[in-house]
Scaffold this active site. Structure first.
Site, short mmCIF file in Angstrom:
data_model
loop_
_atom_site.label_atom_id
_atom_site.label_comp_id
_atom_site.label_asym_id
_atom_site.label_seq_id
_atom_site.Cartn_x
_atom_site.Cartn_y
_atom_site.Cartn_z
N ASN A 1 -1.33 1.03 2.13
CA ASN A 1 -1.10 -0.37 1.80
C ASN A 1 0.35 -0.52 1.36
O ASN A 1 0.69 -0.33 0.19
CB ASN A 1 -2.07 -0.81 0.70
CG ASN A 1 -3.50 -0.83 1.17
OD1 ASN A 1 -3.92 -1.75 1.88
ND2 ASN A 1 -4.26 0.20 0.80
N GLU A 2 1.20 -0.85 2.31
CA GLU A 2 2.63 -0.94 2.08
C GLU A 2 2.98 -2.25 1.36
O GLU A 2 2.14 -3.13 1.21
CB GLU A 2 3.37 -0.88 3.43
CG GLU A 2 3.15 0.41 4.21
CD GLU A 2 3.95 1.58 3.65
OE1 GLU A 2 4.41 1.52 2.49
OE2 GLU A 2 4.10 2.59 4.37
N PRO A 3 4.24 -2.36 0.87
CA PRO A 3 4.67 -3.62 0.24
C PRO A 3 4.34 -4.83 1.12
O PRO A 3 4.55 -4.81 2.33
CB PRO A 3 6.18 -3.42 0.11
CG PRO A 3 6.35 -1.94 -0.07
CD PRO A 3 5.31 -1.33 0.82
N THR B 1 8.32 5.32 4.23
CA THR B 1 7.12 6.15 4.40
C THR B 1 7.26 7.05 5.61
O THR B 1 6.90 8.24 5.57
CB THR B 1 5.88 5.25 4.57
OG1 THR B 1 5.72 4.45 3.39
CG2 THR B 1 4.62 6.07 4.80
#
Length: 639
Positions: free
Chosen positions: A162-164, A181
């Site tokens: 769950n990235e920014p 990442t």
């Protein structure tokens, strides 16, 4: 009262945090907690439903669970697992897949029923992903939900993938990976260009449904993002901050990962302190930097307004504290890293005697010496010390394949020019070309290719050391065996690695050792090499008298730099010395322009080194000390 003190100390922390001395003790505690859940569910005749994470962080937890299975009879027959994520696209038999990771680190070593293992499928057709993700959520609900979700944290603040920008109520879905990442994963894939751009991940909303959540983090590399996650405002730019909304979460950290939390980094802001010398120095430098005033201009009011009234009360007035810390910083600066002959050394970082020292510089990779302490290296030689340099590893994984062909082509042409038979060399060359044309990411090179890469690094190391003024007899290329795997993942250290190091130390009997204390090295080579030196010295100290008067200085620079308050010896460099250091680094041609493994810092190594050295000098200057062109910094290791 103790409870009130703890609340005051942790008042900046917005969720529960438990800190252990190191990752091994922390992992042991988490593993025992997981085992307790499994056993409790077994006693009730129910399945234990676990959400599992991948990456380096949970490896020790899984290792301890495996050990408990083998030695204590912990059974996993009632365990159902759901992994957080998987790269997309990804074949399950790929060594970079999380299927392979979980098998290698856990599932192949326990008695879990394979039908109870659930890992997102990286082989799906695009149109099948959405219904698959929905079904993944439904399976978790059918099992009664997750009893425990284990998390790591990425440097972007991601949990799972769950990235920014991820929503707090997001479910399992396909996501696009952040560039950071992918850079962090590049080592496993043989380059960022080989890392998938997407992944299937559980959502933040899915994670929140777990009855308990444990987020683990180890090492200083995670300290900055941990501070944001624990003390920062809730923000989609740092997805882990959403965990502040959960009543069922706990962060489990080692001391390094917790080091930037307020209670550890600036404890005077949250509690009364035991003001020892190290803390006073750190606090005064912090105050000077915080309000942008030289140390000697700080006032009682400045101390009182920034949480340091206790220090002024106990050790003040401010002027006395200022003078004390200023003098300590002034005394750390020396142009004589081997000690100044015939001088009072009571206030100097190094001893004056013996006036000519045997100095041994250990360099984990063949260029760390000149990158990190090239100016000091040259100065030690110029000042007449008996300087030796020891290159601990061959560094042969960090050479471009095209360089190998170029050097072998040169060798063929040279041998032909002097009338030598090149038939065998040409056969080897053709084998190399054939292999390299079909080489897969992270595939182990042919032995001949590894040898050529090692020869390239060795010749560059000799060139750099010669430029610094050393004779060949003082240059030692150790090529420690632990490193020689042909891949980024290295073998465990063995007895032979320590024995080779002990033999060199016994041969030289140095008065001072310089070793890389730059543990931010993303490949872990620096910390492994440092531990080998410590083990060798600790053994020798039991029987050899010369070791009692041998000092060990740690240097940094290739990947990180010491904080100003940590520095015990600062060696100033003139503009000419900065230029000479740069030329020494330039001898390492295979690492110029674009090194194979640049880490997160995309600057060339010589640029990193110069800018860090200038920043160190500027930090000293802003504190009110002399304005030098650059400085190399060192911290003494206390045996």
């Amino acid at each position: 009262m103790a409870r009130l003190n703890l609340l005051e100390e942790t008042r900046f922390e917005k969720l529960p945090v438990t800190v252990y001395p190191d990752e091994f003790e922390a992992a042991d505690k988490v593993a025992k907690y997981v085992a307790d859940i499994i056993r409790k569910k077994q006693s009730l005749g129910k399945p234990a439903v676990l959400g599992l994470a991948t990456g380096a962080t949970p490896v020790d937890v899984y290792a301890r669970l495996v050990k408990m299975h083998r030695e204590e009879g912990l059974s996993f027959k009632n365990v159902v697992t759901f992994n957080l994520d998987e790269y997309y696209p990804m074949q399950p038999d790929s060594k970079q897949s999380y299927v392979a990771f979980m098998d290698e680190n856990l599932f192949n070593h326990i008695d879990i029923d394979r039908k109870n293992i659930h890992i997102p499928d990286g082989t799906l057709a695009p149109e099948d992903i959405a219904p698959y993700c929905l079904a993944y959520e439904q399976k978790i609900e059918e099992m009664g939900g997750l009893d425990l979700q284990i998390l790591g944290i990425g440097r972007t603040g991601h949990i799972g993938f769950n990235e920014p920008g991820s929503a707090p109520n997001s479910g399992t879905r396909l996501v696009t990976l952040d560039d950071l990442t992918r850079r962090d994963a590049s080592r496993d894939f043989g380059g960022k260009e080989n890392v998938p751009t997407k992944a299937i991940t559980m959502g933040i909303g899915t994670i929140f449904k777990a009855r308990e959540i444990i987020l683990m983090a180890w090492s200083r590399k995670k300290a900055s993002i941990i501070k944001k996650a624990v003390e920062g405002e809730i923000s989609g730019s740092v997805p882990a901050t959403y965990l502040q909304l959960s009543e069922n979460v706990k962060f489990v950290l080692d001391e390094d990962a917790a080091s930037e939390l307020t209670r550890f980094n600036t404890p005077w802001l949250v509690k009364d302190c035991n003001w020892d010398e190290a803390l006073i120095k750190k606090a005064v430098i912090w105050l000077s930097s915080e309000i942008k005033k030289p140390i000697l201009k700080l006032t009682d009011e400045d101390y009182n307004a920034h949480g340091m009234a206790q220090l002024v009360t106990e050790r003040g007035p401010a002027y006395d504290i200022n003078i004390h810390v200023f003098n300590k910083l002034q005394h750390s600066i020396t142009g004589w890293p081997g000690g100044k002959p015939n001088a009072d050394d009571s206030q100097r970082p190094e001893r004056a005697k013996p006036s000519q020292k045997r100095s041994l510089i250990f360099s984990p990779h063949p260029d760390d010496d000149v990158i990190s302490m090239g100016g000091t290296f040259i100065r030690l030689v110029d000042q007449g010390h008996d300087v030796h340099v020891a290159y601990q590893t061959s560094g042969n994984t960090a050479v471009w394949d095209t360089d190998v062909l170029r050097y072998v082509e040169f060798a063929i042409d040279f041998n032909q020019s002097i009338g030598q038979d090149t038939k065998k060399l040409e056969e080897i060359y053709e084998n190399m070309r054939t292999f390299l044309n079909t080489k897969q990411p992270n595939e182990i090179d042919l032995e001949e290719i590894r040898d050529v890469k090692a020869f390239i690094r060795k010749s560059e190391a000799f060139a750099g050391a010669r430029y610094a003024g050393l004779k060949d007899k003082n240059i030692h290329f150790m090529a420690l065996p632990f490193y020689e795997t042909g891949k980024t993942e290295k073998n465990p250290v063995k007895e032979v690695d320590v024995e080779i190091t002990m033999e060199l130390l016994q041969k030289i009997k140095p008065h001072q050792i310089f070793a890389a204390g730059d543990f931010a090295d993303p490949h872990g080579t620096h910390i492994v090499c440092f531990r080998i030196i410590l083990e060798a010295m600790n053994r020798l100290r039991k029987s050899e008298e010369w070791t009692k008067d041998c000092w060990l200085w740690m240097y940094r620079g290739a990947w990180d730099e010491f904080e100003t308050h940590e520095i015990e010896m600062a060696v100033p460099l003139s503009p000419m010395e900065v230029h000479k250091k740069r030329n020494a680094i330039f001898q390492h041609q295979s690492q110029k322009d674009r090194p194979v493994f640049p880490g997160d810092d995309q600057r060339e190594f010589w640029v990193r080194a110069e800018q860090r050295n200038r920043e160190t000098a500027e930090n000293y200057h802003q504190l009110g000390l002399a304005n030098y062109e650059a400085m190399e910094a060192f911290v003494r290791w206390k045996f």
